[in-house]
Design an enzyme around this catalytic site. Structure first.
Site, PDB file in Angstrom:
ATOM      1  N   ARG A  83       0.848  -1.163   0.065  1.00 12.00           N
ATOM      2  CA  ARG A  83       0.152  -0.056   0.107  1.00 12.00           C
ATOM      3  C   ARG A  83       0.913   1.088  -0.002  1.00 12.00           C
ATOM      4  O   ARG A  83       1.934   1.171   0.637  1.00 12.00           O
ATOM      5  CB  ARG A  83      -0.874   0.046   1.371  1.00 12.00           C
ATOM      6  CG  ARG A  83      -2.145  -0.825   1.158  1.00 12.00           C
ATOM      7  CD  ARG A  83      -2.945  -0.610   2.416  1.00 12.00           C
ATOM      8  NE  ARG A  83      -2.479  -1.182   3.646  1.00 12.00           N
ATOM      9  CZ  ARG A  83      -1.998  -0.581   4.702  1.00 12.00           C
ATOM     10  NH1 ARG A  83      -1.809   0.834   4.389  1.00 12.00           N
ATOM     11  NH2 ARG A  83      -1.388  -0.852   5.571  1.00 12.00           N
ATOM     12  N   TYR A 222      -1.658  -3.596  -6.798  1.00  3.43           N
ATOM     13  CA  TYR A 222      -1.388  -4.370  -5.501  1.00  3.43           C
ATOM     14  C   TYR A 222      -2.365  -4.165  -4.490  1.00  3.43           C
ATOM     15  O   TYR A 222      -2.556  -3.052  -4.061  1.00  3.43           O
ATOM     16  CB  TYR A 222       0.086  -3.856  -5.145  1.00  3.43           C
ATOM     17  CG  TYR A 222       0.683  -4.856  -3.998  1.00  3.43           C
ATOM     18  CD1 TYR A 222       1.118  -6.079  -4.653  1.00  3.43           C
ATOM     19  CD2 TYR A 222       0.144  -5.146  -2.479  1.00  3.43           C
ATOM     20  CE1 TYR A 222       1.642  -6.934  -3.807  1.00  3.43           C
ATOM     21  CE2 TYR A 222       0.580  -5.984  -1.778  1.00  3.43           C
ATOM     22  CZ  TYR A 222       1.320  -7.060  -2.459  1.00  3.43           C
ATOM     23  OH  TYR A 222       1.773  -8.011  -1.572  1.00  3.43           O
ATOM     24  N   LYS A 231      -9.659  -2.148   1.623  1.00  2.00           N
ATOM     25  CA  LYS A 231      -9.573  -1.153   2.675  1.00  2.00           C
ATOM     26  C   LYS A 231     -10.292   0.165   2.160  1.00  2.00           C
ATOM     27  O   LYS A 231     -10.741   0.923   3.055  1.00  2.00           O
ATOM     28  CB  LYS A 231      -7.928  -0.786   2.703  1.00  2.00           C
ATOM     29  CG  LYS A 231      -6.926  -1.943   3.040  1.00  2.00           C
ATOM     30  CD  LYS A 231      -7.306  -2.549   4.308  1.00  2.00           C
ATOM     31  CE  LYS A 231      -6.237  -3.489   4.528  1.00  2.00           C
ATOM     32  NZ  LYS A 231      -6.422  -4.245   5.844  1.00  2.00           N
ATOM     33  N   HIS A 251     -10.793  -2.275  11.555  1.00  2.00           N
ATOM     34  CA  HIS A 251      -9.687  -3.363  11.093  1.00  2.00           C
ATOM     35  C   HIS A 251      -9.372  -4.233  12.002  1.00  2.00           C
ATOM     36  O   HIS A 251      -8.610  -4.424  12.471  1.00  2.00           O
ATOM     37  CB  HIS A 251      -8.125  -2.155  10.781  1.00  2.00           C
ATOM     38  CG  HIS A 251      -7.493  -3.019  10.053  1.00  2.00           C
ATOM     39  ND1 HIS A 251      -5.864  -2.583  10.275  1.00  2.00           N
ATOM     40  CD2 HIS A 251      -7.210  -3.932   9.100  1.00  2.00           C
ATOM     41  CE1 HIS A 251      -5.144  -3.241   9.313  1.00  2.00           C
ATOM     42  NE2 HIS A 251      -6.033  -4.332   8.730  1.00  2.00           N
ATOM     43  N   SER A 273      -1.497  -3.497  10.501  1.00  2.00           N
ATOM     44  CA  SER A 273      -1.067  -4.225   9.112  1.00  2.00           C
ATOM     45  C   SER A 273       0.022  -5.118   9.703  1.00  2.00           C
ATOM     46  O   SER A 273       0.928  -4.720  10.088  1.00  2.00           O
ATOM     47  CB  SER A 273      -1.061  -3.442   7.975  1.00  2.00           C
ATOM     48  OG  SER A 273      -2.098  -2.868   7.634  1.00  2.00           O
ATOM     49  N   CYS A 275       0.502  -7.524  11.879  1.00  2.00           N
ATOM     50  CA  CYS A 275       0.900  -7.554  13.170  1.00  2.00           C
ATOM     51  C   CYS A 275       0.136  -8.692  13.878  1.00  2.00           C
ATOM     52  O   CYS A 275      -0.143  -8.866  15.169  1.00  2.00           O
ATOM     53  CB  CYS A 275       0.496  -6.339  13.867  1.00  2.00           C
ATOM     54  SG  CYS A 275       1.727  -4.952  13.624  1.00  2.00           S
ATOM     55  N   ASP A 298      -9.616  -9.902   8.841  1.00  2.00           N
ATOM     56  CA  ASP A 298      -8.930  -8.253   8.650  1.00  2.00           C
ATOM     57  C   ASP A 298      -9.845  -7.201   8.661  1.00  2.00           C
ATOM     58  O   ASP A 298      -9.596  -6.043   9.529  1.00  2.00           O
ATOM     59  CB  ASP A 298      -8.504  -8.360   7.073  1.00  2.00           C
ATOM     60  CG  ASP A 298      -7.713  -7.195   6.695  1.00  2.00           C
ATOM     61  OD1 ASP A 298      -6.710  -6.942   7.497  1.00  2.00           O
ATOM     62  OD2 ASP A 298      -7.798  -6.390   5.851  1.00  2.00           O
ATOM     63  N   ARG A 390       1.808 -12.355  -0.471  1.00  2.00           N
ATOM     64  CA  ARG A 390       0.545 -12.617  -0.115  1.00  2.00           C
ATOM     65  C   ARG A 390      -0.013 -13.789  -0.719  1.00  2.00           C
ATOM     66  O   ARG A 390       0.306 -14.020  -1.643  1.00  2.00           O
ATOM     67  CB  ARG A 390      -0.265 -11.309  -0.324  1.00  2.00           C
ATOM     68  CG  ARG A 390      -0.055 -10.124   0.520  1.00  2.00           C
ATOM     69  CD  ARG A 390      -0.626  -9.684   1.475  1.00  2.00           C
ATOM     70  NE  ARG A 390      -0.177  -8.524   2.607  1.00  2.00           N
ATOM     71  CZ  ARG A 390      -0.786  -8.104   3.550  1.00  2.00           C
ATOM     72  NH1 ARG A 390      -1.723  -8.985   4.072  1.00  2.00           N
ATOM     73  NH2 ARG A 390      -0.157  -7.564   4.442  1.00  2.00           N
TER      74      ARG A 390
HETATM   75  P1  GTP Z   1      -2.352  -7.776   7.427  1.00  2.00           P
HETATM   76  O1  GTP Z   1      -2.984  -8.824   6.407  1.00  2.00           O
HETATM   77  O2  GTP Z   1      -1.378  -7.040   6.717  1.00  2.00           O
HETATM   78  O3  GTP Z   1      -3.540  -6.895   8.036  1.00  2.00           O
HETATM   79  O4  GTP Z   1      -1.444  -8.578   8.689  1.00  2.00           O
HETATM   80  P2  GTP Z   1      -2.065  -9.399   9.888  1.00  2.00           P
HETATM   81  O5  GTP Z   1      -2.524  -8.237  10.862  1.00  2.00           O
HETATM   82  O6  GTP Z   1      -3.175 -10.229   9.480  1.00  2.00           O
HETATM   83  O7  GTP Z   1      -0.922 -10.144  10.252  1.00  2.00           O
HETATM   84  P3  GTP Z   1      -0.278 -11.850  10.176  1.00  2.00           P
HETATM   85  O8  GTP Z   1      -1.344 -12.725  11.136  1.00  2.00           O
HETATM   86  O9  GTP Z   1      -0.601 -12.014   8.865  1.00  2.00           O
HETATM   87  O10 GTP Z   1       0.895 -11.788  10.897  1.00  2.00           O
HETATM   88  C1  GTP Z   1       1.950 -10.743  10.300  1.00  2.00           C
HETATM   89  C2  GTP Z   1       3.442 -11.248  10.583  1.00  2.00           C
HETATM   90  O11 GTP Z   1       3.517 -11.458  12.107  1.00  2.00           O
HETATM   91  C3  GTP Z   1       3.715 -12.690  10.123  1.00  2.00           C
HETATM   92  O12 GTP Z   1       4.949 -12.826   9.770  1.00  2.00           O
HETATM   93  C4  GTP Z   1       3.468 -13.698  11.440  1.00  2.00           C
HETATM   94  O13 GTP Z   1       4.115 -14.713  11.470  1.00  2.00           O
HETATM   95  C5  GTP Z   1       3.859 -12.768  12.740  1.00  2.00           C
HETATM   96  N1  GTP Z   1       3.234 -12.886  13.575  1.00  2.00           N
HETATM   97  C6  GTP Z   1       1.742 -13.264  13.854  1.00  2.00           C
HETATM   98  N2  GTP Z   1       1.324 -13.570  15.095  1.00  2.00           N
HETATM   99  C7  GTP Z   1       2.653 -13.618  15.814  1.00  2.00           C
HETATM  100  C8  GTP Z   1       2.933 -13.827  17.172  1.00  2.00           C
HETATM  101  O14 GTP Z   1       2.142 -14.217  18.013  1.00  2.00           O
HETATM  102  N3  GTP Z   1       4.218 -13.690  17.533  1.00  2.00           N
HETATM  103  C9  GTP Z   1       5.273 -13.394  16.743  1.00  2.00           C
HETATM  104  N4  GTP Z   1       6.475 -13.174  17.234  1.00  2.00           N
HETATM  105  N5  GTP Z   1       4.923 -13.136  15.363  1.00  2.00           N
HETATM  106  C10 GTP Z   1       3.645 -13.251  15.049  1.00  2.00           C
HETATM  107  C1  SPV Z   2      -3.092  -4.460   5.134  1.00  2.00           C
HETATM  108  O1  SPV Z   2      -2.069  -3.825   4.904  1.00  2.00           O
HETATM  109  O2  SPV Z   2      -3.600  -4.014   6.295  1.00  2.00           O
HETATM  110  C2  SPV Z   2      -3.413  -5.427   4.334  1.00  2.00           C
HETATM  111  C3  SPV Z   2      -2.871  -5.438   3.126  1.00  2.00           C
HETATM  112  O3  SPV Z   2      -4.294  -6.317   4.615  1.00  2.00           O
HETATM  113  S1  SPV Z   2      -3.596  -4.715   1.897  1.00  2.00           S
HETATM  114  O4  SPV Z   2      -4.899  -5.455   1.198  1.00  2.00           O
HETATM  115  O5  SPV Z   2      -2.429  -4.611   0.809  1.00  2.00           O
HETATM  116  O6  SPV Z   2      -3.872  -3.493   2.624  1.00  2.00           O
HETATM  117 MN    MN Z   3      -3.961 -10.533   7.612  1.00  2.00          MN
END
Ligand code: GTP
Ligand code: SPV
Ligand code: MN
Length: 608
Positions: A83, A222, A231, A251, A273, A275, A298, A390
């Protein structure tokens, strides 16, 4: 204008398509001048056609079906990988309505900028008309949108991420409010010009017109820049609709949790994002007797149901999940979900025709083609997959998808969690004293930057409600709106409990103190035992903490020192945190709600 005149399509608009859609599509086609218009109906054969065309064009590589049936790899342009927040605009009539956290340009000025860019921008390309429903079709909480796009990748992805096609289009009648979303990659083709695999433009605009519920996106194909249902609509535009109508577009992931006594809870959680939302949404509990099921990963739309309780739906139908870090150890549910029928973007390609990314397995294969299409070995010294690579996959493929994930009334929310990525200060879990304190916890989330958007990795930044890049109006008004929603819920006596969590606190050696992932179920257990009135908590300056011994660490290899560190509150650092918060709050001037300012005063008093 007659319908006959305005229908110049290769696939005609389905019979019964509302005039408002025809006429709008015609206006956009006049401006962007595509070669063909295709009305997407959402069928499997249509999807097959789209991906076949993309394989021929080199946009997609078909993966080895023995390993990954009916799955594809897309490599984006290296300049179009995340983004672009600096190029994202909220074009409200008044600057104050966008607020200090958004980039604002007056609507007339932005329209004047966009007009020449979109003029002829689809020449030589197909314009796909993509109607979609956010939320189960026909749900009272669902909303309809139509996106036009000159990207087949975007059209196919929207087919996975939303309830896309004829059924959504048929919902549009005389009185339907629907969101108009215009997307162009900004790469017109002159006659005979050869296309590139991933057309895009260095000039990018992701623009939102909240008053007219319109989105115009230019230059990127993207993720959040281009899949405008996500979003742009479900958060930025929907948050404005929600403010006007008295609900919330957030979110947040949604899960269903069942405790050993059979009580069912639903939890919504907001993390910035990359996290941990997708991971928590798919969590496999390590605590015996506790079961977690997935509703959304999400976005959540939440509102007061007829029963007076806060109810939520996941408006999406798919996951656009972060690949790196997703493995059989960390997130087996996601690994099972992406067994096939998945589009991967910017991951690495194995020699056997399957995909790979950092964290998928402990050991990297000895040879790969990296996300940019170059040879790669473990000695290359750079990641094989882009950090923001992704997977795009239908939610129904998730083995833990909950039986109530498409409940048209939404599920009752018992607890709300706010989280961020904080190496220091923020404890593993804190409970808010009440809704107002919970709103303060949401308002003061800060988090270290990830690869989901452009910017310096690791830099600490404010991300209130994990909505910094996604709120379609003044952030301070968003907090006021939360306070109002809480007050309304309180009238009927049922307000969800609010918590803050941090899986990412680090020790002096720089490693994570908490094992995270599946073990986060221990924190879920503590929170929901609180909701169920089963465990005590203890007061601290920043909120309620687990009493010593009440967080279940049975069978976990964690020392008392580490546990103490996970919950340590250093008054000095927290006073600095409060000073920073005060500066941040000041940027909102008199739009800062008094109850939020009061919470900061309480914190200072508690720290004194
Ligand atoms: P978006 O799709 O961008 O909104 O991300 P998200 O909030 O869905 O995050 P996601 O669950 O995909 O995790 C993002 C990164 O954080 C990944 O590399 C995970 O492996 C890592 N991660 C997720 N949960 C944990 C956790 O409990 N501990 C640690 N150390 N890393 C984590
Ligand atoms: C985020 O950045 O929170 C995502 C990926 O879930 S995107 O759809 O590119 O915004
Ligand atoms: Mn996600």
């Amino acid at each position: 204008m007659s319908i006959a005149e305005i229908t110049r399509t290769d696939t005609p608009a389905p019979e019964g398509t509302h005039r408002s859609v025809f006429e709008w599509v015609d206006t956009i086609a006049d401006l962007t001048r595509p070669d063909r218009i295709v009305w997407c109906n959402g069928s499997q054969s249509e999807w097959d056609g789209l991906v076949n065309d993309m394989v021929k064009a080199g946009t997609l590589t078909k993966l080895n079906a023995e390993h990954r049936p009916y799955s594809f790899l897309a490599r984006s342009d290296p300049n179009d990988v995340a983004r672009v927040e600096a190029r994202t605009f909220i074009c409200s009539e008044k600057e104050d309505d966008a607020g200090p956290t958004n980039h604002w340009v007056a609507p007339d000025e932005m329209r004047a900028t966009l007009h020449p860019l979109f003029e002829g921008s689809m020449q030589g390309r197909t314009m796909y008309v993509v109607p979609f429903s956010m939320g189960p079709i026909g749900s009272p909480l669902a909303k309809i949108g139509v996106q036009v796009t000159d990207s087949a990748y975007v059209a196919a992805s929207m087919g996975v991420m939303t309830r896309m096609g004829a059924k959504a289009l048929a919902r549009i009648g005389d009185k339907t409010e629907w969101v108009r979303a215009i997307h162009s990659v900004g790469a017109p083709l002159s006659p005979g010009e050869r296309d590139v695999p991933w057309p895009s433009n260095d000039t990018k605009y992701i623009t939102h017109f909240p008053e007219t519920r319109e989105i115009w996106s230019y230059g990127s194909a993207y993720g959040g820049n281009a899949l405008l249902a996500k979003k742009s609509f479900a958060l930025r535009i929907a948050s404005v609709i929600a403010r006007d109508e008295g609900w919330l577009a957030e979110h947040m992931l949604i899960i269903k949790v069942t405790n050993p006594r059979g009580r069912v809870f639903h939890v919504a959680a907001a993390f910035p994002s990359a996290c941990g939302k997708t991971n928590l949404a798919m969590l496999q509990s390590t605590v015996p007797g506790w079961k977690v099921e997935t509703i959304g990963d999400d976005i959540a739309w939440l509102g007061r149901g007829e029963d007076g309780r806060l109810r939520a739906i996941n408006p999406e139908a798919g996951f656009f999940g972060v690949a790196p870090g997703t493995g059989w150890q960390s997130n087996p549910t996601a690994m099972e979900t992406i067994w096939g029928n998945t589009i991967f973007t910017n991951v690495a390609l194995r020699d056997d025709g399957d995909v790979w990314w950092e964290g998928m397995s402990e050991k990297a294969p000895s040879h790969l083609i990296d996300w940019e299409g170059n040879d790669w070995t473990p000695a290359s010294g750079r990641p094989a997959a882009h950090p923001n690579s992704r997977f795009t996959v239908a939610a129904r493929q998730c083995p833990t998808i909950s039986d109530d994930w498409e409940d048209p009334q939404g599920v009752v929310i018992d607890a709300i969690i706010f989280g961020g990525r904080r190496a220091t200060n923020v404890p593993l879990v804190v409970e808010a004293r009440d809704w107002e304190h919970g709103v303060y916890l949401g308002a003061t989330i800060s988090s270290e930057r990830t690869a989901a958007a452009e910017g310096t990795l690791g830099e600490l930044r404010r991300d209130p409600f994990a909505m910094m890049p996604f709120v379609g109006y003044n952030m301070a008004d968003h907090w006021a709106h939360w306070l109002k929603v809480g007050a309304e819920l309180r009238k009927t006596g049922s307000v969800p409990r609010i918590f803050q969590v941090n899986w990412f606190r680090k020790g002096a050696d720089g490693s994570f103190l908490w094992p995270g992932f599946g073990e986060n179920s221990r924190v879920i257990e503590w929170m929901l035992e609180r909701v169920d009135g089963q465990v005590p908590a203890q007061e601290s300056p920043i909120g309620l903490l687990p009493q010593k011994g009440s967080l279940n660490v049975d069978g976990l290899d964690i020392s008392d020192e580490v546990l103490t560190e996970l919950f340590a509150i250093d008054p000095e650092s927290w006073r600095a945190e409060a000073d920073d918060t005060e500066k941040f709050f000041a940027t909102f001037g008199d739009r800062l709600p008094t109850p939020v300012a009061n919470q900061l005063a309480v914190l200072r008093k508690n720290l004194a």
